[in-house]
Design a protein around this motif. Sequence first.
Motif, short mmCIF file in Angstrom:
data_model
loop_
_atom_site.label_atom_id
_atom_site.label_comp_id
_atom_site.label_asym_id
_atom_site.label_seq_id
_atom_site.Cartn_x
_atom_site.Cartn_y
_atom_site.Cartn_z
N ALA A 1 1.62 -25.00 11.42
CA ALA A 1 0.44 -25.19 10.59
C ALA A 1 0.05 -23.90 9.88
CB ALA A 1 -0.73 -25.70 11.44
N ASP A 2 -0.40 -24.05 8.65
CA ASP A 2 -0.75 -22.92 7.80
C ASP A 2 -2.13 -22.41 8.17
OD1 ASP A 2 -1.00 -21.06 5.81
OD2 ASP A 2 -0.39 -22.39 4.18
N VAL A 3 -2.19 -21.58 9.22
CA VAL A 3 -3.47 -21.09 9.69
C VAL A 3 -4.14 -20.19 8.67
CG1 VAL A 3 -2.89 -21.33 12.12
CG2 VAL A 3 -2.35 -19.19 10.94
N GLY A 4 -3.35 -19.61 7.78
CA GLY A 4 -3.94 -18.77 6.73
C GLY A 4 -4.79 -19.57 5.77
N ALA A 5 -4.53 -20.87 5.67
CA ALA A 5 -5.31 -21.72 4.76
C ALA A 5 -6.71 -21.99 5.28
CB ALA A 5 -4.58 -23.05 4.54
N GLY B 1 7.92 -21.71 28.90
CA GLY B 1 7.71 -20.41 29.51
C GLY B 1 7.42 -19.34 28.47
N GLY B 2 6.88 -19.74 27.32
CA GLY B 2 6.56 -18.81 26.25
C GLY B 2 5.07 -18.62 26.11
N ARG B 3 4.65 -18.24 24.92
CA ARG B 3 3.23 -18.04 24.68
C ARG B 3 2.83 -18.63 23.34
NH1 ARG B 3 2.20 -11.92 25.36
NH2 ARG B 3 0.09 -12.63 24.84
N ALA B 4 1.59 -19.12 23.30
CA ALA B 4 1.08 -19.80 22.10
C ALA B 4 -0.14 -19.11 21.54
CB ALA B 4 0.75 -21.25 22.43
N ASP B 5 -0.36 -17.85 21.91
CA ASP B 5 -1.58 -17.15 21.51
C ASP B 5 -1.32 -16.07 20.47
OD1 ASP B 5 -0.16 -15.52 23.20
OD2 ASP B 5 -1.84 -15.06 24.54
N ILE B 6 -0.17 -16.16 19.76
CA ILE B 6 0.15 -15.19 18.72
C ILE B 6 0.21 -15.92 17.38
CG2 ILE B 6 1.85 -13.54 17.86
CD1 ILE B 6 2.70 -13.14 20.78
N ALA B 7 -0.60 -15.49 16.45
CA ALA B 7 -0.63 -16.11 15.12
C ALA B 7 0.34 -15.39 14.19
CB ALA B 7 -2.04 -16.06 14.54
N TRP B 8 1.01 -16.19 13.35
CA TRP B 8 1.91 -15.63 12.34
C TRP B 8 1.54 -16.24 10.99
CZ3 TRP B 8 7.85 -14.82 13.31
CH2 TRP B 8 8.40 -14.10 12.24
N PRO B 9 0.42 -15.84 10.43
CA PRO B 9 0.02 -16.42 9.14
C PRO B 9 0.98 -15.99 8.04
CG PRO B 9 -1.43 -14.61 9.74
CD PRO B 9 -0.54 -14.84 10.91
N ALA B 10 1.14 -16.85 7.06
CA ALA B 10 2.10 -16.59 5.99
C ALA B 10 1.56 -15.62 4.96
CB ALA B 10 2.49 -17.90 5.31
N THR C 1 -10.23 -12.77 7.43
CA THR C 1 -9.11 -13.62 7.85
C THR C 1 -8.94 -13.61 9.36
OG1 THR C 1 -7.52 -11.80 7.53
CG2 THR C 1 -7.91 -13.26 5.66
N GLU C 2 -9.20 -12.45 9.97
CA GLU C 2 -9.08 -12.39 11.43
C GLU C 2 -10.10 -13.30 12.10
OE1 GLU C 2 -9.96 -9.18 14.91
OE2 GLU C 2 -8.85 -8.43 13.17
N ALA C 3 -11.33 -13.30 11.60
CA ALA C 3 -12.36 -14.15 12.18
C ALA C 3 -12.00 -15.62 12.01
CB ALA C 3 -13.71 -13.86 11.53
N ALA C 4 -11.46 -15.99 10.84
CA ALA C 4 -11.08 -17.38 10.59
C ALA C 4 -9.95 -17.80 11.53
CB ALA C 4 -10.65 -17.56 9.14
N THR C 5 -8.98 -16.92 11.74
CA THR C 5 -7.87 -17.24 12.64
C THR C 5 -8.33 -17.34 14.08
OG1 THR C 5 -6.38 -16.05 11.14
CG2 THR C 5 -5.54 -16.57 13.33
#
Length: 694
Positions: free
Chosen positions: A281-285, A311-320, A328-332
């Motif tokens: 998902a485009d979290v940057g949007a 066994g991974g992690r889902a707490d790292i954002a990779w916005p495009a 942008t950090e607050a929105a993410t």
Amino acid sequence: MAPRPLGRLITAALVVVPLLALLDPSLPAHGLPADPPGSVPSAAVTGTGPGLELTAITPAVLRPGQTLTITGTIRNTTPATLRKPTVRVVLRDENLDRAEILQWAKATGPAQGSEVGHTSLAVNLAPGAAAAFAVKVKGLDQHGAMRYGALPISVETGTTSVRTFAGYQWIKQYQPMSVAWAVPLTLDPDPNLFGPAGADREAAWAQALGPTSRLGRVLDATTDAQVTWAVDPTLTPSLLPQGVDAAVGTTQESALRTAVEARIRNGVTRHTPWVLPDTDADVGAASGAISGRSLLTTLVGRAATVAHALGGRADIAWPADAGTTTTTEAATRGLYDSPALAAEVTSIASRATGPGGGSPNAAQRSTSGLALLAYDDGLSALFAKTTTPDQGALSTQQFVAESAALLNDLPGTQGRTLFVVAPRTFDPDPATAHAFLAAAASIPWLTTTGTSAELAAARTAVPSAAAPVTRPADPATASLPPVLTASKLAALEQTLRTVRGVAQVRDDGARFARTWARAAEQLASTRWRTAPVAWNTLDGRILAATRQTTTAVKVAAGTINFLADTGRLQITVTNGLDVPVKDIKVTVEAANPRLRIDRQPPILRIGAQSRATVSVGVTALAAGVVPLRTTLTTPDGTVIGQGADVEVHVTPTGNWVYWSLGGVALVILLLGIVRSFSRRPVSDDHQLPGRAHP
């Protein structure tokens, strides 16, 4: 007019300056902007002479006493036969900074320097013919102003040259840097991947996940390397919450998706996976969006389930897009609830300059304390160039040279980190990319490490501000705005509600929802940034699928005469679909107070290509025309189908009608009595004239 001597001087300058440029084309022209980071020339350079293509330069970094071997191909692109052409290697004995490296890599034509090796072909080359060559260069350990680095070399034949670099280390005089790698595992922006079962969908999944697919090449290239995989959960459908995703095509699609998921699951130990939000998902949007964020929050939340299974992690954002800013950090952060956002991938170009004016580390922290992994734009662009062996040979050696230049910014500083990523569009030649990674692992001033170590370093880094002008955080989307604007994000949530509502009333509702709700969710993906037309195509198909239901189920318009105080009206609803519909709720409203709705119709079920009639309880309050507005909804209130205005001509009866009818009956009775008396028989005493009595 200028004096004649001055005119001659100007003429001479106009001639001499271009000649100087020809003598050393590696020198940058005055006033020209620097090449972008990671610029790599075409490996096959042609001019008035033959074409020249390099296929390998080994070793990537020379040690004392080693011989440099350069292999490649000469192709005769001229109309004449080349008689045993010669390939020369010209060395410029100088260590370059990063800007000079970029200029050298882009330059063409013969270079100034000393010849350090050559070879001649044993055969002539006819026009159009090609032949392989190999040049061995010895004694390079006698060159290099520094004890390590990369020497610029030009491989030439005739007037054609290819510029590259020879890495070397004679003595270790530095503190090595660590380097971590990450590669996205995401789908291509193909609208045929999502939609009804059929040949187009099957072909799309075969192209996306088959043995010759782009994703297959990415997995082949990185399987044996210490590279973090950033996984779109769409590629691991069985790990998503039940019912979210499933193949709707044939067993071929299921087999392909199962095989790729198994390959990812088998590699998680080596590749310490990050799980991207579902659909990538485009979290940057989300930045600046007021409505529609709940969909992105849902997609982000699903990643935790998949990460737990892998066994991974889902707490790292990779916005495009865009390096981190406060906004942008607050929105993410707002999209990451459980688990909370721990780190974000950004671009080194979007960060402020590092200590002492040198390049900043990959491991950083924002002013609000968020851990950041800032990848190097130039090195990442070189990694992305591993699409063919010839491109790979040049990008590998330029990677060696640029990493040495980075090291020389602060050679004695411990703990320096680099981060290299592939774009979401990464399409490598597996052997070339594998060789690139192996060569990078052999560079003595780089120590390959995992992203976990760099994240740990980022959590303790000194907070730093973003650069005044930010750069996009994904090279593939460098100048591409998000397709998912704030308005489209809000409209997409409404589309999802409509799809799910329509599914509730169709007999094939489960399949309908599985197909089209999942397709609608995929419209939130980052992948569409490179294919906005494809986004529109899929969006149009979803709307058409829902519109098919909403236009096929409708109320028949008509006119009704209602001659009563109370009673029932009959309304007809038709279903033009090839599947039955159920749980249809018809709501009727009177447009004016002449008619009161006392009882709404019951819930409807209508067969395929059929109609049904419902009764509405009403009371007439006054005479006149009353339009009835009808609405068709699902049990959860989603409006579907087409309502229609039914016109009712109301003529209420009442007590006066009964008195009138009674009066009419009385009049009729009296008239009957009068008429009966008027017809009584005539007596005998009233005989007709002229008749004799007895």
